[in-house]
Design a protein around this motif. Structure first.
Motif, PDB file in Angstrom:
ATOM      1  N   UNK A  81      55.433  38.184  82.607  1.00 26.93           N
ATOM      2  CA  UNK A  81      54.341  37.264  82.291  1.00 26.93           C
ATOM      3  C   UNK A  81      53.650  36.721  83.540  1.00 26.93           C
ATOM      4  N   UNK A  82      54.133  37.078  84.719  1.00 29.80           N
ATOM      5  CA  UNK A  82      53.537  36.588  85.956  1.00 29.80           C
ATOM      6  C   UNK A  82      54.159  35.310  86.482  1.00 29.80           C
ATOM      7  N   UNK A  83      55.223  34.816  85.826  1.00 32.41           N
ATOM      8  CA  UNK A  83      55.927  33.647  86.352  1.00 32.41           C
ATOM      9  C   UNK A  83      56.718  34.041  87.594  1.00 32.41           C
ATOM     10  N   UNK A  91      70.045  25.545  91.640  1.00 30.10           N
ATOM     11  CA  UNK A  91      69.497  25.935  90.358  1.00 30.10           C
ATOM     12  C   UNK A  91      68.431  27.011  90.469  1.00 30.10           C
ATOM     13  N   UNK A  92      67.643  27.100  89.396  1.00 33.88           N
ATOM     14  CA  UNK A  92      66.602  28.118  89.284  1.00 33.88           C
ATOM     15  C   UNK A  92      65.279  27.413  88.994  1.00 33.88           C
ATOM     16  N   UNK A  93      64.234  27.754  89.747  1.00 28.44           N
ATOM     17  CA  UNK A  93      62.927  27.118  89.598  1.00 28.44           C
ATOM     18  C   UNK A  93      61.904  28.148  89.139  1.00 28.44           C
ATOM     19  N   UNK A  94      61.033  27.729  88.217  1.00 28.55           N
ATOM     20  CA  UNK A  94      59.982  28.617  87.728  1.00 28.55           C
ATOM     21  C   UNK A  94      58.611  28.060  88.106  1.00 28.55           C
ATOM     22  N   UNK A  95      57.759  28.910  88.645  1.00 26.76           N
ATOM     23  CA  UNK A  95      56.373  28.572  88.932  1.00 26.76           C
ATOM     24  C   UNK A  95      55.496  29.298  87.925  1.00 26.76           C
ATOM     25  N   UNK A  96      54.746  28.528  87.136  1.00 29.64           N
ATOM     26  CA  UNK A  96      53.887  29.115  86.114  1.00 29.64           C
ATOM     27  C   UNK A  96      52.430  29.082  86.551  1.00 29.64           C
ATOM     28  N   UNK A  97      51.673  30.047  86.062  1.00 32.37           N
ATOM     29  CA  UNK A  97      50.254  30.123  86.381  1.00 32.37           C
ATOM     30  C   UNK A  97      49.540  28.889  85.829  1.00 32.37           C
ATOM     31  N   UNK A  98      48.629  28.343  86.617  1.00 33.08           N
ATOM     32  CA  UNK A  98      47.867  27.169  86.210  1.00 33.08           C
ATOM     33  C   UNK A  98      46.394  27.422  86.456  1.00 33.08           C
ATOM     34  N   UNK A  99      45.552  26.871  85.566  1.00 38.94           N
ATOM     35  CA  UNK A  99      44.112  26.969  85.754  1.00 38.94           C
ATOM     36  C   UNK A  99      43.613  25.953  86.784  1.00 38.94           C
ATOM     37  N   UNK A 100      44.491  25.030  87.185  1.00 47.47           N
ATOM     38  CA  UNK A 100      44.141  24.068  88.230  1.00 47.47           C
ATOM     39  C   UNK A 100      44.582  24.630  89.580  1.00 47.47           C
ATOM     40  N   UNK A 101      43.626  24.798  90.468  1.00 46.44           N
ATOM     41  CA  UNK A 101      43.908  25.387  91.778  1.00 46.44           C
ATOM     42  C   UNK A 101      43.533  24.380  92.858  1.00 46.44           C
ATOM     43  N   UNK A 102      44.455  23.996  93.721  1.00 46.48           N
ATOM     44  CA  UNK A 102      44.116  23.030  94.778  1.00 46.48           C
ATOM     45  C   UNK A 102      43.190  23.657  95.813  1.00 46.48           C
TER      46      UNK A 102
END
Length: 298
Positions: A81-83, A91-102
C-alpha cells in the motif's frame, strides 16, 4: 573512480549516521540510524554534487519527539500500500501517505498572508521585510523586492492587492506597483476587502475602514451602521455580501448599503472574531474562544 572525475568533489553525499536505507516507490530516500531516528530525502536526484549534513533543511527528521518509538532504528520496509515500516529498539513504526506535505520556507519569514495562485501555486507574504514567495510544487521561488505584508485579496479583475506596512501593493501578473498610505500615516493594513461597488475597503491600523480606488484614499462613504474601528476578520460570500468580524462577539453583514449586525443576542459567544468563511447557507466564525456555525440568522 572514473578517469578525469574527482568522486569526492563531484558526487553527492549525505553525511548522516545511517544503518539501513530504502528508496520508496516515489523515489524518496529513507534512512535509519543507530541514534538519529529516521531521515527522509524527498528528491535525492536533485542533489547534484552537494554534500548534505543532518541539519540540512532538505532532510526531514523523525525522532521520539515526533512520536517515534525509539531513536535507535534499523530495518526499513515498504508494503504494497506504500506504507513505510521502521523497526526500532522498542517497537515498530508506520509512516502513512498524507495529502499534507510540509514546505520549508527560507529563514526569517513569519506571520503569513496566503493566496492561491495559478496551476496549484501558493503565494506567501509575511510581516518580515522579505520578498513575496511563490510555492510551485516543492520549489520556493522569491518573486519580489523585500516588503512587509499583513493582508491580501484578489479583486473581480484578477488583480491581487497586498496590504502591508506603509501602503498597498498592486500585483497584475508579474508587475508590482506600490501606493503609499494617505496623509503621511505609516501603519499596518490589517484587512484588504474588495468593495462590490468598486475599489477596496482597507482596515488601516486602529483608524478603522478607509476607501481606496484608482490610487486615491478617502475616509468618506462608509455605510452607516458599521463600527468606527478596524475589523479583525473579513469575508466576501458568493452573493458579494461582505462579512466583517470585530471584538466582543460582533459580526456585521454589508449587503449594498444595508448593514445587519449580529452579536451575542444571536448566539455568537467566541470573543474577538479572527476568521470568517462560508459555504452555501452556512458560515463559520472563528474566534479567540472557539468556533461557531451561523445559519438562518443565528
Amino acid at each position: 573512480p572514473l578517469a578525469g572525475r574527482d568522486s569526492a568533489r563531484d558526487d553527492p553525499e549525505i553525511r548522516v549516521d545511517s544503518v539501513k536505507f530504502l528508496f520508496d516507490r516515489e523515489g524518496s530516500l529513507w534512512m535509519t540510524g543507530s541514534s538519529t531516528g529516521v531521515m527522509r530525502l524527498r528528491f535525492p536526484e536533485r542533489l547534484g554534487n552537494r554534500k548534505l549534513k543532518p541539519d540540512d533543511p532538505e532532510l526531514e527528521s523523525f525522532s521520539e519527539l515526533h512520536g517515534l518509538t525509539d531513536n535507535a532504528t534499523s530495518n526499513v520496509f515498504e508494503d504494497r500500500e506504500g506504507n513505510i515500516w521502521v523497526g526500532s529498539n522498542k517497537g515498530l513504526d508506520r509512516f502513512r501517505r498524507s495529502h499534507l506535505v510540509p514546505v520549508s520556507l527560507p529563514p526569517g519569514h513569519r506571520d503569513f498572508a496566503l493566496l492561491a495562485g495559478d496551476k496549484g501555486d501558493v503565494w506567501v507574504g509575511g510581516a518580515a521585510q522579505k520578498p513575496l514567495l511563490r510555492i510551485h510544487g516543492e520549489d520556493v521561488i522569491p518573486e519580489s523586492v523585500p516588503m512587509q505584508i499583513s493582508s491580501v485579496t484578489r479583486d473581480a479583475n484578477e488583480v491581487v492587492w497586498w496590504g502591508g506596512h506603509g501602503g498597498i501593493w498592486r500585483q497584475a501578473n508579474d508587475r508590482l506597483e506600490f501606493f503609499p498610505q494617505w496623509r503621511g500615516t505609516f501603519d499596518w493594513l490589517w484587512e484588504v476587502i474588495t468593495d462590490p461597488s468598486g475599489g477596496l475597503w482597507i482596515g488601516l491600523g486602529d483608524l478603522g475602514l478607509v476607501h481606496f480606488k484608482d490610487g486615491t484614499w478617502t475616509d468618506s462613504g462608509k455605510p452607516t451602521g458599521l463600527l468606527d474601528r478596524t475589523p479583525s476578520a473579513s469575508y466576501q460570500d458568493p452573493a458579494r455580501r461582505l462579512w466583517l468580524g470585530y471584538t466582543e462577539n460582533r459580526v456585521y453583514q454589508l449587503d449594498g448599503d444595508r448593514v445587519q449586525a449580529y452579536s451575542r443576542d444571536e448566539g455568537i459567544d467566541i470573543g474577538r472574531i479572527r476568521v470568517i468563511r462560508g459555504r452555501g447557507p452556512h458560515f463559520w466564525f472563528g474566534g479567540e474562544l472557539g468556533l461557531a456555525i451561523f445559519r438562518d440568522g443565528r
